[in-house]
Design a protein around this motif. Structure first.
Motif, PDB file in Angstrom:
ATOM      1  N   TRP A  60       0.855  -1.181   0.000  1.00 20.78           N
ATOM      2  CA  TRP A  60       0.000   0.000   0.000  1.00 20.78           C
ATOM      3  C   TRP A  60       0.892   1.233   0.000  1.00 20.78           C
ATOM      4  O   TRP A  60       1.740   1.398   0.879  1.00 20.78           O
ATOM      5  CB  TRP A  60      -0.911   0.015   1.224  1.00 20.78           C
ATOM      6  CG  TRP A  60      -1.893  -1.107   1.236  1.00 20.78           C
ATOM      7  CD1 TRP A  60      -3.205  -1.066   0.843  1.00 20.78           C
ATOM      8  CD2 TRP A  60      -1.648  -2.460   1.651  1.00 20.78           C
ATOM      9  NE1 TRP A  60      -3.777  -2.301   0.981  1.00 20.78           N
ATOM     10  CE2 TRP A  60      -2.858  -3.184   1.472  1.00 20.78           C
ATOM     11  CE3 TRP A  60      -0.533  -3.141   2.148  1.00 20.78           C
ATOM     12  CZ2 TRP A  60      -2.969  -4.533   1.770  1.00 20.78           C
ATOM     13  CZ3 TRP A  60      -0.640  -4.488   2.448  1.00 20.78           C
ATOM     14  CH2 TRP A  60      -1.846  -5.164   2.271  1.00 20.78           C
ATOM     15  N   ALA A  61       0.710   2.101  -1.012  1.00 17.96           N
ATOM     16  CA  ALA A  61       1.542   3.291  -1.142  1.00 17.96           C
ATOM     17  C   ALA A  61       0.774   4.534  -0.716  1.00 17.96           C
ATOM     18  O   ALA A  61      -0.455   4.608  -0.850  1.00 17.96           O
ATOM     19  CB  ALA A  61       2.018   3.457  -2.582  1.00 17.96           C
ATOM     20  N   ARG A  62       1.519   5.510  -0.216  1.00 23.43           N
ATOM     21  CA  ARG A  62       0.937   6.798   0.133  1.00 23.43           C
ATOM     22  C   ARG A  62       1.844   7.901  -0.393  1.00 23.43           C
ATOM     23  O   ARG A  62       3.059   7.786  -0.353  1.00 23.43           O
ATOM     24  CB  ARG A  62       0.797   6.965   1.648  1.00 23.43           C
ATOM     25  CG  ARG A  62       0.047   8.237   2.021  1.00 23.43           C
ATOM     26  CD  ARG A  62       0.159   8.585   3.486  1.00 23.43           C
ATOM     27  NE  ARG A  62      -0.705   9.691   3.852  1.00 23.43           N
ATOM     28  CZ  ARG A  62      -0.475  10.966   3.572  1.00 23.43           C
ATOM     29  NH1 ARG A  62       0.621  11.304   2.902  1.00 23.43           N
ATOM     30  NH2 ARG A  62      -1.330  11.897   3.940  1.00 23.43           N
ATOM     31  N   ARG A  63       1.233   8.973  -0.894  1.00 28.40           N
ATOM     32  CA  ARG A  63       1.996  10.134  -1.336  1.00 28.40           C
ATOM     33  C   ARG A  63       1.065  11.314  -1.509  1.00 28.40           C
ATOM     34  O   ARG A  63      -0.145  11.155  -1.719  1.00 28.40           O
ATOM     35  CB  ARG A  63       2.709   9.850  -2.662  1.00 28.40           C
ATOM     36  CG  ARG A  63       1.752   9.619  -3.822  1.00 28.40           C
ATOM     37  CD  ARG A  63       2.477   9.484  -5.138  1.00 28.40           C
ATOM     38  NE  ARG A  63       1.534   9.361  -6.253  1.00 28.40           N
ATOM     39  CZ  ARG A  63       1.877   9.443  -7.516  1.00 28.40           C
ATOM     40  NH1 ARG A  63       3.124   9.657  -7.852  1.00 28.40           N
ATOM     41  NH2 ARG A  63       0.966   9.329  -8.473  1.00 28.40           N
ATOM     42  N   ASP A  64       1.622  12.491  -1.407  1.00 32.89           N
ATOM     43  CA  ASP A  64       0.939  13.736  -1.765  1.00 32.89           C
ATOM     44  C   ASP A  64       1.641  14.314  -2.984  1.00 32.89           C
ATOM     45  O   ASP A  64       2.875  14.343  -3.053  1.00 32.89           O
ATOM     46  CB  ASP A  64       1.004  14.755  -0.614  1.00 32.89           C
ATOM     47  CG  ASP A  64       0.235  14.293   0.615  1.00 32.89           C
ATOM     48  OD1 ASP A  64      -0.827  13.674   0.447  1.00 32.89           O
ATOM     49  OD2 ASP A  64       0.706  14.539   1.736  1.00 32.89           O
ATOM     50  N   SER A 234       5.523  14.171  -2.069  1.00 39.77           N
ATOM     51  CA  SER A 234       6.019  14.200  -0.696  1.00 39.77           C
ATOM     52  C   SER A 234       5.208  13.243   0.182  1.00 39.77           C
ATOM     53  O   SER A 234       4.205  12.679  -0.253  1.00 39.77           O
ATOM     54  CB  SER A 234       5.950  15.616  -0.125  1.00 39.77           C
ATOM     55  OG  SER A 234       4.611  16.095  -0.162  1.00 39.77           O
ATOM     56  N   ASN A 235       5.660  13.112   1.436  1.00 37.31           N
ATOM     57  CA  ASN A 235       5.009  12.198   2.395  1.00 37.31           C
ATOM     58  C   ASN A 235       4.837  10.808   1.801  1.00 37.31           C
ATOM     59  O   ASN A 235       3.805  10.163   1.953  1.00 37.31           O
ATOM     60  CB  ASN A 235       3.648  12.745   2.837  1.00 37.31           C
ATOM     61  CG  ASN A 235       3.759  14.087   3.506  1.00 37.31           C
ATOM     62  OD1 ASN A 235       4.676  14.326   4.285  1.00 37.31           O
ATOM     63  ND2 ASN A 235       2.840  14.990   3.196  1.00 37.31           N
ATOM     64  N   ARG A 236       5.849  10.344   1.127  1.00 40.09           N
ATOM     65  CA  ARG A 236       5.769   9.083   0.403  1.00 40.09           C
ATOM     66  C   ARG A 236       6.187   7.921   1.301  1.00 40.09           C
ATOM     67  O   ARG A 236       7.205   7.962   1.977  1.00 40.09           O
ATOM     68  CB  ARG A 236       6.661   9.125  -0.834  1.00 40.09           C
ATOM     69  CG  ARG A 236       6.350  10.270  -1.767  1.00 40.09           C
ATOM     70  CD  ARG A 236       7.413  10.386  -2.851  1.00 40.09           C
ATOM     71  NE  ARG A 236       7.450   9.203  -3.708  1.00 40.09           N
ATOM     72  CZ  ARG A 236       8.580   8.648  -4.141  1.00 40.09           C
ATOM     73  NH1 ARG A 236       9.749   9.132  -3.777  1.00 40.09           N
ATOM     74  NH2 ARG A 236       8.535   7.596  -4.933  1.00 40.09           N
ATOM     75  N   ASN A 237       5.401   6.862   1.279  1.00 38.53           N
ATOM     76  CA  ASN A 237       5.785   5.643   1.977  1.00 38.53           C
ATOM     77  C   ASN A 237       5.077   4.452   1.336  1.00 38.53           C
ATOM     78  O   ASN A 237       4.076   4.609   0.638  1.00 38.53           O
ATOM     79  CB  ASN A 237       5.486   5.722   3.481  1.00 38.53           C
ATOM     80  CG  ASN A 237       4.009   5.841   3.769  1.00 38.53           C
ATOM     81  OD1 ASN A 237       3.231   4.913   3.523  1.00 38.53           O
ATOM     82  ND2 ASN A 237       3.580   6.999   4.296  1.00 38.53           N
TER      83      ASN A 237
END
Length: 256
Positions: A60-64, A234-237
């Motif tokens: 599961w990826a997260r990013r702005d 940004s805020n990538r994980n």
């Protein structure tokens, strides 16, 4: 004559009694002690050695994704989970109940989810796309063992391979694509449980968190739209849950 007879009878009785006592002494004597044969004890299981295996799971990826012209977020929050699968190799060194080692793994990602669309009144619907295609990590492992069970943590780094960053105006059909050479790496932490279920074979389940660096893309001058605009990811994980199986080339034998 009578005395001779009595003497002979007494000697016969005495001789018979002596032989009976000696025979009883012989039969009553205990047999010499013979120790039991030694029992083979297999060596205890050890995690020390190299291992190689495969894994499958989900990520599961997260990013702005924001830009400097409008300040909007094109891709806030988490993306849908995707299937990942690959392999790993590593080395363990067991010291008493403790364990240290290292592990490297590589996974491909079936990912088409990293897109985001925002409607801008002066331009139309703007979509940004950059999908992660593979993930590789290199980390130290440390843990404690209880015979065939291993409880471990991981700490290290990771790298992600992504498609080119693309900005598309869905209203006009215009598109801008650029190869992004920014470093696509970050730090990794994780934890897991591994079980040696058969000689030289083990199964594991683990969780990993990969925090990635920011990436930027500036629309070149002369572009049909948004020339000079800078997009920042940004805020990538990436969070991963994987199950795997390993073959242990360990330095000790193990028998059930």
């Amino acid at each position: 004559m009578r005395k001779l007879f009595h003497t002979t009878a007494a000697l016969s009785v005495l001789l018979a009694t002596s032989m009976t006592v000696n025979a009883a002494d012989v039969t009553a004597r205990p047999a010499p002690y013979a120790p039991p044969p030694p029992v083979y004890a297999p060596p205890p299981f050890s995690w020390t050695g190299f291992y190689l295996g495969g894994n499958i799971g989900g990520a599961w990826a997260r990013r702005d994704v924001t830009d400097t012209f409008f300040g909007v977020n094109f891709n806030p929050g988490n993306n849908n989970g995707v299937f990942i699968g690959g392999g790993q190799l590593g080395f363990n060194w067991q010291i008493g109940w403790g364990l240290i080692g290292f592990e490297a793994d590589f996974d491909g990602a079936a990912n088409n989810n990293n897109t985001g669309t925002v409607f801008i009144p002066t331009l139309g619907s703007i979509q940004v796309t950059s999908n992660n295609r593979w993930i590789t990590t290199l980390a130290a492992r440390f843990g404690v063992t209880n015979g065939p069970w291993l409880f471990y943590g991981k700490a290290g780094g990771g790298w992600v391979g992504s498609d080119d960053f693309t900005v598309t105006n869905l209203t006009t059909g215009s598109s801008i694509t650029a190869s992004n050479n920014n470093t696509n790496s970050g730090w990794l932490v994780g934890a897991g449980i591994e079980w040696a279920f058969a000689p030289n074979w083990s199964a594991k389940v683990e969780y990993n968190y990969l925090g990635l660096d920011d990436r930027t893309f500036t629309v070149p001058a002369g572009s049909p739209f948004l020339a000079g605009d800078t997009f920042t990811q940004s805020n990538r994980n990436i969070q991963m849950v994987k199950v795997g199986i390993n073959y242990l080339f360990n330095w000790s034998s193990y028998r059930y």
